[in-house]
Every structure is written in C-alpha cells, then in structure tokens.
Motif scaffolding. Sequence first.
Motif, PDB file in Angstrom:
ATOM      1  N   TRP A  46       1.709  -2.075  -8.330  1.00  0.00           N
ATOM      2  CA  TRP A  46       1.874  -2.564  -6.893  1.00  0.00           C
ATOM      3  C   TRP A  46       0.467  -2.162  -7.048  1.00  0.00           C
ATOM      4  O   TRP A  46       0.329  -3.072  -5.660  1.00  0.00           O
ATOM      5  CB  TRP A  46       2.301  -0.573  -6.130  1.00  0.00           C
ATOM      6  CG  TRP A  46       4.371  -1.125  -6.594  1.00  0.00           C
ATOM      7  CD1 TRP A  46       4.380  -0.224  -7.354  1.00  0.00           C
ATOM      8  CD2 TRP A  46       4.841  -1.609  -5.688  1.00  0.00           C
ATOM      9  NE1 TRP A  46       6.041  -0.415  -6.763  1.00  0.00           N
ATOM     10  CE2 TRP A  46       6.089  -0.763  -6.128  1.00  0.00           C
ATOM     11  CE3 TRP A  46       4.558  -2.608  -5.286  1.00  0.00           C
ATOM     12  CZ2 TRP A  46       7.347  -1.963  -6.028  1.00  0.00           C
ATOM     13  CZ3 TRP A  46       5.902  -3.601  -3.968  1.00  0.00           C
ATOM     14  CH2 TRP A  46       6.899  -2.865  -4.599  1.00  0.00           C
ATOM     15  N   THR A  47      -0.564  -1.645  -7.076  1.00  0.00           N
ATOM     16  CA  THR A  47      -2.774  -2.199  -6.579  1.00  0.00           C
ATOM     17  C   THR A  47      -2.728  -3.629  -6.740  1.00  0.00           C
ATOM     18  O   THR A  47      -2.667  -3.984  -6.391  1.00  0.00           O
ATOM     19  CB  THR A  47      -3.509  -1.476  -7.380  1.00  0.00           C
ATOM     20  OG1 THR A  47      -2.536   0.334  -7.150  1.00  0.00           O
ATOM     21  CG2 THR A  47      -4.592  -1.538  -6.914  1.00  0.00           C
ATOM     22  N   CYS A  48      -1.285  -3.870  -8.770  1.00  0.00           N
ATOM     23  CA  CYS A  48      -1.744  -4.904  -9.289  1.00  0.00           C
ATOM     24  C   CYS A  48      -1.244  -6.543  -7.975  1.00  0.00           C
ATOM     25  O   CYS A  48      -1.726  -7.683  -7.599  1.00  0.00           O
ATOM     26  CB  CYS A  48      -1.600  -5.567 -10.437  1.00  0.00           C
ATOM     27  SG  CYS A  48      -2.815  -4.872 -11.446  1.00  0.00           S
ATOM     28  N   TYR A  58      -0.456  -5.707  -5.252  1.00  0.00           N
ATOM     29  CA  TYR A  58      -1.241  -5.950  -3.241  1.00  0.00           C
ATOM     30  C   TYR A  58      -2.283  -7.326  -3.696  1.00  0.00           C
ATOM     31  O   TYR A  58      -2.598  -8.065  -3.108  1.00  0.00           O
ATOM     32  CB  TYR A  58      -1.862  -4.360  -3.404  1.00  0.00           C
ATOM     33  CG  TYR A  58      -2.691  -4.956  -1.978  1.00  0.00           C
ATOM     34  CD1 TYR A  58      -1.913  -4.960  -1.253  1.00  0.00           C
ATOM     35  CD2 TYR A  58      -3.800  -3.936  -1.717  1.00  0.00           C
ATOM     36  CE1 TYR A  58      -2.768  -5.144   0.097  1.00  0.00           C
ATOM     37  CE2 TYR A  58      -4.616  -4.653  -0.578  1.00  0.00           C
ATOM     38  CZ  TYR A  58      -3.606  -4.105   0.399  1.00  0.00           C
ATOM     39  OH  TYR A  58      -4.902  -4.611   1.523  1.00  0.00           O
ATOM     40  N   ILE A  59      -3.609  -6.647  -5.077  1.00  0.00           N
ATOM     41  CA  ILE A  59      -4.468  -7.794  -4.945  1.00  0.00           C
ATOM     42  C   ILE A  59      -4.526  -8.681  -5.147  1.00  0.00           C
ATOM     43  O   ILE A  59      -4.990 -10.124  -4.655  1.00  0.00           O
ATOM     44  CB  ILE A  59      -5.296  -7.162  -6.445  1.00  0.00           C
ATOM     45  CG1 ILE A  59      -5.465  -5.848  -6.188  1.00  0.00           C
ATOM     46  CG2 ILE A  59      -6.708  -7.941  -6.901  1.00  0.00           C
ATOM     47  CD1 ILE A  59      -6.377  -5.026  -7.390  1.00  0.00           C
ATOM     48  N   PHE A 106       1.767   2.604 -10.311  1.00  0.00           N
ATOM     49  CA  PHE A 106       1.242   2.690  -9.881  1.00  0.00           C
ATOM     50  C   PHE A 106      -0.421   1.465  -9.709  1.00  0.00           C
ATOM     51  O   PHE A 106      -0.653   0.915  -9.287  1.00  0.00           O
ATOM     52  CB  PHE A 106      -0.521   4.084  -9.222  1.00  0.00           C
ATOM     53  CG  PHE A 106      -2.043   3.702  -8.900  1.00  0.00           C
ATOM     54  CD1 PHE A 106      -1.453   3.895  -7.463  1.00  0.00           C
ATOM     55  CD2 PHE A 106      -2.640   3.636  -9.668  1.00  0.00           C
ATOM     56  CE1 PHE A 106      -3.082   4.066  -6.564  1.00  0.00           C
ATOM     57  CE2 PHE A 106      -3.856   3.896  -8.526  1.00  0.00           C
ATOM     58  CZ  PHE A 106      -3.779   3.405  -7.299  1.00  0.00           C
ATOM     59  N   ALA A 107      -0.856   1.249 -11.204  1.00  0.00           N
ATOM     60  CA  ALA A 107      -0.946  -0.078 -11.322  1.00  0.00           C
ATOM     61  C   ALA A 107      -0.376  -1.464 -10.885  1.00  0.00           C
ATOM     62  O   ALA A 107      -1.158  -1.730 -10.815  1.00  0.00           O
ATOM     63  CB  ALA A 107      -1.334   0.015 -13.093  1.00  0.00           C
ATOM     64  N   LEU A 142       2.081   1.947  -3.261  1.00  0.00           N
ATOM     65  CA  LEU A 142       1.675   2.639  -4.790  1.00  0.00           C
ATOM     66  C   LEU A 142       1.184   3.688  -4.657  1.00  0.00           C
ATOM     67  O   LEU A 142       1.075   4.623  -5.669  1.00  0.00           O
ATOM     68  CB  LEU A 142      -0.179   1.640  -4.065  1.00  0.00           C
ATOM     69  CG  LEU A 142      -1.066   1.541  -3.468  1.00  0.00           C
ATOM     70  CD1 LEU A 142      -2.413   1.960  -3.243  1.00  0.00           C
ATOM     71  CD2 LEU A 142      -1.520   0.016  -3.485  1.00  0.00           C
ATOM     72  N   ILE A 149       0.552  -1.086   0.113  1.00  0.00           N
ATOM     73  CA  ILE A 149      -0.033  -0.521  -0.263  1.00  0.00           C
ATOM     74  C   ILE A 149       0.724   0.831  -0.029  1.00  0.00           C
ATOM     75  O   ILE A 149       0.651   2.242  -0.467  1.00  0.00           O
ATOM     76  CB  ILE A 149      -0.584   0.079   1.299  1.00  0.00           C
ATOM     77  CG1 ILE A 149      -2.376  -1.378   1.210  1.00  0.00           C
ATOM     78  CG2 ILE A 149      -1.223   1.744   1.387  1.00  0.00           C
ATOM     79  CD1 ILE A 149      -2.752  -1.706   0.291  1.00  0.00           C
ATOM     80  N   CYS A 168       2.490   6.838  -7.549  1.00  0.00           N
ATOM     81  CA  CYS A 168       2.271   8.104  -7.407  1.00  0.00           C
ATOM     82  C   CYS A 168       2.481   9.605  -7.108  1.00  0.00           C
ATOM     83  O   CYS A 168       3.276  10.397  -8.193  1.00  0.00           O
ATOM     84  CB  CYS A 168       0.931   8.736  -7.102  1.00  0.00           C
ATOM     85  SG  CYS A 168      -0.527   6.954  -7.296  1.00  0.00           S
TER      86      CYS A 168
END
Length: 449
Positions: free
Chosen positions: A386-388, A390-391, A383-384, A62, A59, A66
């Motif tokens: 690190w978000t993926c 995490y998911i 950002f995309a 991500l 978190i 940014c």
Amino acid sequence: MAKTQKFTAFTLVASLIVAIGGLLFGYNTSSISGAILFLAKDFNLSTIAQEMIVSIILIGALIGACFGGILTDRVGRKATLILTTVVFLIGTFLVMTANHIAMLVIGRIILGLAIGIVSLSVPLYIAEMSDPRHRGALVSLNQLAITIGILLAYVVDYFYAPTGDWRSMFGIALIPTILLFIGLFFIPETPSFLASQGKKEKALKILKKIEIDTSKSEVALSTKISTKKMASWKKLFEKSVRPALFAGIGISVFQQITGINIVIYYAPRIFQLAGLESAASAILATMGVGTINLFMTFVALWLIDMVGRKPLLIVGILGMVASLGVLGIGFLESTKATSIISIVSLMTYVSFFAISLGPVAWLIISEIYPMGIRGRAMGIAIFANWTCNYIVSLTFLTLVDFLGKSGTFWLYAAIGLLALWFVIKKIPETKGKELKEIQDYFKKKAAKK
Ligand code: BGC
C-alpha cells in the motif's frame, strides 16, 4: 495422495463468501474515480483537496494492513473479518451521508483501514482453508473479486454520472458489505489459527470437515501446544523467517512499482492523452480495461495450479515490460496510428498483469510464512504494497512533467525488468506444495546463509 487432492463445496462456498471482502477492496478504491468530478463541484474542491480525498484511502489501507496483521494473529481470521465488515459499514455510511469535506475525509480513512485489513485477511483465510492442489485458484478468487469490484465501480459510476449522484456511487457498496457480514456467521475459524492457539482438536475437526488429508498439513505437524494468545514478536524477525519476509515484501513492492494503478486510477486521463478526446469514449475505454482485467484473471485462476506461479509471473512480467515499451513508443507522436498503438498496448499491459503480479503476489504472501506469525508477516508485506501504491499514484503526474509520457512508461518498463530478475532469483515455485513444505524451503535457505 488422492485424499490431499480434494476440495469440497464447503471450502468453495467459504472462500466465495470471504472473497466478497476482495470485491469491497476493488469497489471502494475505484468508485471515487467517477464520484470525484461531482464532489469537486458540490464541495467546491481545489485540485489539492481532490487529490487528498482520492489518495487518503491508501493511507488508511497501509495503516489497516499493520493492524490487520496483529488482529488476525491475535483474535483470529474470522473475528477480524467480522470486525472489518463493521468498519466498512461505518466508512460507507460516513462518505455517503457526508455534508462536509471533513466527514468525507474521515469516512475515506475509515474505509481505507477496512480495505487494508481485508487485503490481508481474505487471502490468509482462504489459503488456510485450501488443499495444496487448489490453493492457487481458491486464493486467487480474492483477486478475481477485486477486479469485479473495480469493474462494478466503473459501471455504477457511469450509470449515476448523468445525475451526478455521488452518494449512490458510494452507497451501493452497502449491499455486498451486508452480504459479507451475514455470510461470515456461517463459516468456521481456520484450522491453522486454531492450532496456533493450541486448539488442535478443534482444528483437526475442521480439517476433516473440509476433507483435507491431515497427515502432512501444518496443523498436524505443529507439535508445540501454545498456551499464549499470540506467538512472540521475536519469532517474526528470526533468521529463519528473513528470506521469506524479503521475498514477500519484494513481490508486493514490485506488484505496485511496475505501475498498474497508473492505469487503474488514471485510465480515462491516459486515454485522453492517447487521443480519445471525448470524456464518454475515454470512460468507455476505461470499462474495457476493467473487463479485460476481470477476464484475464479468470484465465489466471485456470492456469495457476496447472502451470504454477513462476511461469505465470515470468511470462506476465515479460508481457508487461514489452507492452510498456510499446506504450512509450505510442506516445512519441500523436497520430491516429500511434493512438491505436497506445490503447492496444495499455490493454495488453493490464492483461499480462492480470495473469501474473495481480493474483500471484497476494497468493505467494499467503503461502510462505509460518503459521503462528503469518498474519503479522503478511502485514509487513502488505504495508509495503500500500505504501508503494500511494507513492506511485502520487508521483505519476509529476513524473510525466519531468520525464515526458514516453519516458515515464519506459521507467516502469525498466522497473519491470528488475521485477523479473527478482522473481527468477528469489521466488520459489509453490504449486501443489503443503504450506509446511514451503516454510521448510525458506528455513533451509536461511540456514545456508
Ligand atoms: C492490486 C491493486 C490493483 C488491482 C488491479 C491488485 O492485485 O493490489 O493495487 O488495483 O490488483 O486489478
């Protein structure tokens, strides 16, 4: 021609210094895998608390991606790197001295922020300092450093495991962090950033120092002398930038949703599922994963400017898909033979990642965006990423419950096929091209739409 083909010892040393940021990325995301066992005991952590401490760093990352994008475009690549090193120092200090779970959580968020920022500023810095013929290998030093960091974390964890000394597991990171901090004072700001700020004279001086032929570089070709601190945000979403934005986000997302961090973060667990019962043999096999990842990244460095980015991506993703398919078969039954099949296919999966999506995703996003908005555009793609990440990490164990072990790996294989389609259709070959040429390719593409 000959002049553009050079790369100097100066560029190499500057790239190696900055790549220590990649090592910190790899180390700080992986050291937790060994430390968590002892943290759980010392702080009496529930399973949920453990999961939170492990994943909170993502978190932070991500969010960091940014901020990193804005910072690099505003204060510069070098100043951002220096600032991030200080953030790393604070984060490491907090986690290694934590005497309360809250301190641990805050420390890990801060470390995550720093990781997010370096994941952007390191490839960005190196890409802007490289000549077209060596840019692939030089930028991929970042990925090489990430894999060294991951392996180092596994080894340090293994070394301190008998005493359960988790403070040292975290604390060792101080050494490369301090080295990076000192090193950064000896490197220049990148010519592209200087030019984007209207400091063209200074930029050309640095290009001369690193012996890059200025005639075709984006620095020489930038005609607008900016008086602003940062190019307008509007430019980021202009029609001409959209295809590049899409390509960068896509390659970043596919780097993650093809499942690499299932292996990197859960390797001991997967090995146990595959039949390596003792914890020691599972940890040893995990080190095998780290070693193969590192070794195959060297192979990528050697090939990337020779055969190009796209052939590596295509062969690598095909290999990943095949390995995941076999891995799923290996998990259908539990015999000695299937357990060997699973372990071998896990290793080949990591090898194929290391010559393709691992280094190439970071490289492509550092090459395709226009100079003045490069940081922020990369920030969106990262950002995309690190978000993926995490998911995927959060859903793995649940997916195994729902789809079973084989079904889960086959799902990642199917996603790999989608990644292959995306690469063939949307990613251009950037080998040997000037950054400006790559930007023009995407501009033309947008104009056609
Ligand atoms: C990825 C990380 C991954 C690492 C493994 C990087 O390129 O971004 O998520 O853990 O490779 O080597």
